[in-house]
Design a protein around this motif. Structure first.
Motif, PDB file in Angstrom:
ATOM      1  N   MET A  59     -46.359  15.297 -11.031  1.00  0.00           N
ATOM      2  CA  MET A  59     -45.581  16.055 -11.991  1.00  0.00           C
ATOM      3  C   MET A  59     -44.335  15.254 -12.373  1.00  0.00           C
ATOM      4  O   MET A  59     -43.716  14.637 -11.528  1.00  0.00           O
ATOM      5  CB  MET A  59     -45.136  17.394 -11.387  1.00  0.00           C
ATOM      6  N   GLU A  60     -43.955  15.323 -13.639  1.00  0.00           N
ATOM      7  CA  GLU A  60     -42.754  14.663 -14.121  1.00  0.00           C
ATOM      8  C   GLU A  60     -41.523  15.449 -13.683  1.00  0.00           C
ATOM      9  O   GLU A  60     -41.572  16.674 -13.563  1.00  0.00           O
ATOM     10  CB  GLU A  60     -42.775  14.573 -15.650  1.00  0.00           C
ATOM     11  N   ARG A  61     -40.420  14.739 -13.476  1.00  0.00           N
ATOM     12  CA  ARG A  61     -39.180  15.396 -13.038  1.00  0.00           C
ATOM     13  C   ARG A  61     -38.731  16.465 -14.025  1.00  0.00           C
ATOM     14  O   ARG A  61     -38.322  17.543 -13.632  1.00  0.00           O
ATOM     15  CB  ARG A  61     -38.085  14.357 -12.862  1.00  0.00           C
ATOM     16  N   SER A  62     -38.807  16.161 -15.318  1.00  0.00           N
ATOM     17  CA  SER A  62     -38.359  17.124 -16.321  1.00  0.00           C
ATOM     18  C   SER A  62     -39.243  18.374 -16.296  1.00  0.00           C
ATOM     19  O   SER A  62     -38.762  19.488 -16.463  1.00  0.00           O
ATOM     20  CB  SER A  62     -38.361  16.497 -17.709  1.00  0.00           C
ATOM     21  N   GLU A  63     -40.553  18.165 -16.074  1.00  0.00           N
ATOM     22  CA  GLU A  63     -41.482  19.295 -15.991  1.00  0.00           C
ATOM     23  C   GLU A  63     -41.153  20.158 -14.770  1.00  0.00           C
ATOM     24  O   GLU A  63     -41.140  21.389 -14.856  1.00  0.00           O
ATOM     25  CB  GLU A  63     -42.920  18.778 -15.892  1.00  0.00           C
ATOM     26  N   ILE A  64     -40.862  19.496 -13.641  1.00  0.00           N
ATOM     27  CA  ILE A  64     -40.500  20.232 -12.429  1.00  0.00           C
ATOM     28  C   ILE A  64     -39.236  21.043 -12.674  1.00  0.00           C
ATOM     29  O   ILE A  64     -39.155  22.213 -12.319  1.00  0.00           O
ATOM     30  CB  ILE A  64     -40.309  19.267 -11.241  1.00  0.00           C
ATOM     31  N   GLY A  65     -38.236  20.409 -13.309  1.00  0.00           N
ATOM     32  CA  GLY A  65     -36.982  21.106 -13.599  1.00  0.00           C
ATOM     33  C   GLY A  65     -37.208  22.349 -14.449  1.00  0.00           C
ATOM     34  O   GLY A  65     -36.655  23.422 -14.181  1.00  0.00           O
ATOM     35  N   ALA A  66     -38.042  22.216 -15.473  1.00  0.00           N
ATOM     36  CA  ALA A  66     -38.324  23.353 -16.353  1.00  0.00           C
ATOM     37  C   ALA A  66     -39.055  24.461 -15.593  1.00  0.00           C
ATOM     38  O   ALA A  66     -38.755  25.653 -15.765  1.00  0.00           O
ATOM     39  CB  ALA A  66     -39.160  22.897 -17.547  1.00  0.00           C
ATOM     40  N   LEU A  67     -39.999  24.075 -14.733  1.00  0.00           N
ATOM     41  CA  LEU A  67     -40.733  25.078 -13.947  1.00  0.00           C
ATOM     42  C   LEU A  67     -39.803  25.811 -12.982  1.00  0.00           C
ATOM     43  O   LEU A  67     -39.900  27.032 -12.818  1.00  0.00           O
ATOM     44  CB  LEU A  67     -41.873  24.419 -13.168  1.00  0.00           C
ATOM     45  N   VAL A  68     -38.890  25.079 -12.357  1.00  0.00           N
ATOM     46  CA  VAL A  68     -37.960  25.713 -11.418  1.00  0.00           C
ATOM     47  C   VAL A  68     -37.071  26.708 -12.158  1.00  0.00           C
ATOM     48  O   VAL A  68     -36.855  27.833 -11.704  1.00  0.00           O
ATOM     49  CB  VAL A  68     -37.118  24.668 -10.660  1.00  0.00           C
ATOM     50  N   ARG A  69     -36.571  26.290 -13.317  1.00  0.00           N
ATOM     51  CA  ARG A  69     -35.718  27.208 -14.093  1.00  0.00           C
ATOM     52  C   ARG A  69     -36.503  28.464 -14.496  1.00  0.00           C
ATOM     53  O   ARG A  69     -35.981  29.574 -14.458  1.00  0.00           O
ATOM     54  CB  ARG A  69     -35.147  26.485 -15.305  1.00  0.00           C
ATOM     55  N   SER A  70     -37.771  28.294 -14.842  1.00  0.00           N
ATOM     56  CA  SER A  70     -38.605  29.453 -15.193  1.00  0.00           C
ATOM     57  C   SER A  70     -38.859  30.325 -13.972  1.00  0.00           C
ATOM     58  O   SER A  70     -38.841  31.555 -14.063  1.00  0.00           O
ATOM     59  CB  SER A  70     -39.942  28.994 -15.772  1.00  0.00           C
ATOM     60  N   ALA A  71     -39.077  29.697 -12.822  1.00  0.00           N
ATOM     61  CA  ALA A  71     -39.310  30.462 -11.595  1.00  0.00           C
ATOM     62  C   ALA A  71     -38.064  31.256 -11.221  1.00  0.00           C
ATOM     63  O   ALA A  71     -38.168  32.394 -10.739  1.00  0.00           O
ATOM     64  CB  ALA A  71     -39.706  29.534 -10.452  1.00  0.00           C
ATOM     65  N   VAL A  72     -36.899  30.688 -11.454  1.00  0.00           N
ATOM     66  CA  VAL A  72     -35.637  31.408 -11.183  1.00  0.00           C
ATOM     67  C   VAL A  72     -35.592  32.672 -12.034  1.00  0.00           C
ATOM     68  O   VAL A  72     -35.119  33.720 -11.589  1.00  0.00           O
ATOM     69  CB  VAL A  72     -34.409  30.511 -11.475  1.00  0.00           C
ATOM     70  N   ASP A  73     -36.111  32.581 -13.255  1.00  0.00           N
ATOM     71  CA  ASP A  73     -36.125  33.736 -14.158  1.00  0.00           C
ATOM     72  C   ASP A  73     -37.262  34.703 -13.866  1.00  0.00           C
ATOM     73  O   ASP A  73     -37.465  35.662 -14.604  1.00  0.00           O
ATOM     74  CB  ASP A  73     -36.214  33.257 -15.614  1.00  0.00           C
ATOM     75  N   GLY A  74     -38.040  34.442 -12.802  1.00  0.00           N
ATOM     76  CA  GLY A  74     -39.083  35.369 -12.388  1.00  0.00           C
ATOM     77  C   GLY A  74     -40.475  35.059 -12.898  1.00  0.00           C
ATOM     78  O   GLY A  74     -41.380  35.891 -12.780  1.00  0.00           O
TER      79      GLY A  74
END
Length: 191
Positions: free
Chosen positions: A1-16
């Motif tokens: 996984m790309e770092r930017s993709e991981i960052g976006a997924l984490v931010r989405s996971a934070v939002d539920g």
């Protein structure tokens, strides 16, 4: 996984976003397992550590400051949990191979490889930003700094002849150009 993709997924996971959480676990689960396996825990301990790592990640999900570095965070947490299991076990492993402890893995620890890759990516990003800001300097500054960073560095007389600048002006002009570059980088948060 790309770092930017991981960052976006984490931010989405934070939002539920449950799908984002699932993608993180599926994408980074093998990394966690590789760290756990590298510590040679029993199956029961390995599964316990794996679950604990994800539990800790869920606990800290909203507080992760650099979501792009989630892989490093997970690898470090897995390593710490494995070491905790080893410390708590306090068992001796008997062997008749005296050279067992002298063996070094050729691959290195999985978390070390990840940390080195992320540091290399961060360094590459810093260099990219530096050159981006460099290109925004005036033509005179760009010319002077390019000449001065040549290898081997030219003498001030050579710089003077090449750029038609008085020898006594080269040092002060260089300082002004570098100050401008530093100010641009600081203004963008790149330093």
């Amino acid at each position: 996984m790309e770092r930017s993709e991981i960052g976006a997924l984490v931010r989405s996971a934070v939002d539920g976003d449950a799908a984002a959480w699932k993608a993180i676990v599926e994408g980074l689960g093998p990394l966690v397992w590789s760290v756990v396996r590298a510590h040679r825990l029993s199956d029961a301990d390995a599964h316990e550590v794996y679950q604990t790592v994800w539990f800790r990640f869920a606990q800290h999900l909203g507080r992760i400051r650099e979501p792009e570095k989630t892989g490093s965070w997970l690898a470090s947490t897995a390593r710490h949990e494995c070491l905790k299991v080893h410390r708590n076990a306090r068992r001796l492993m008997l062997t008749d191979d005296p050279q067992l402890l002298d063996r070094v893995s050729e691959d290195g620890a999985p978390e070390q490889s990840l940390l080195e890759a992320e540091e290399a990516a961060a360094q590459s990003e810093r260099v990219r930003r530096l050159w981006q800001e460099f290109e925004e300097l005036g033509e005179r500054c760009r010319q002077l700094l390019r000449v001065l960073i040549a290898s081997p560095p030219p003498s001030y007389q050579e710089v003077s002849a090449a750029l038609d600048i008085a020898v006594g002006s080269i040092g002060p002009l260089r300082q002004r150009c570098l100050r401008r570059l530093r100010a641009r980088l600081e203004a963008r948060g790149s330093m």
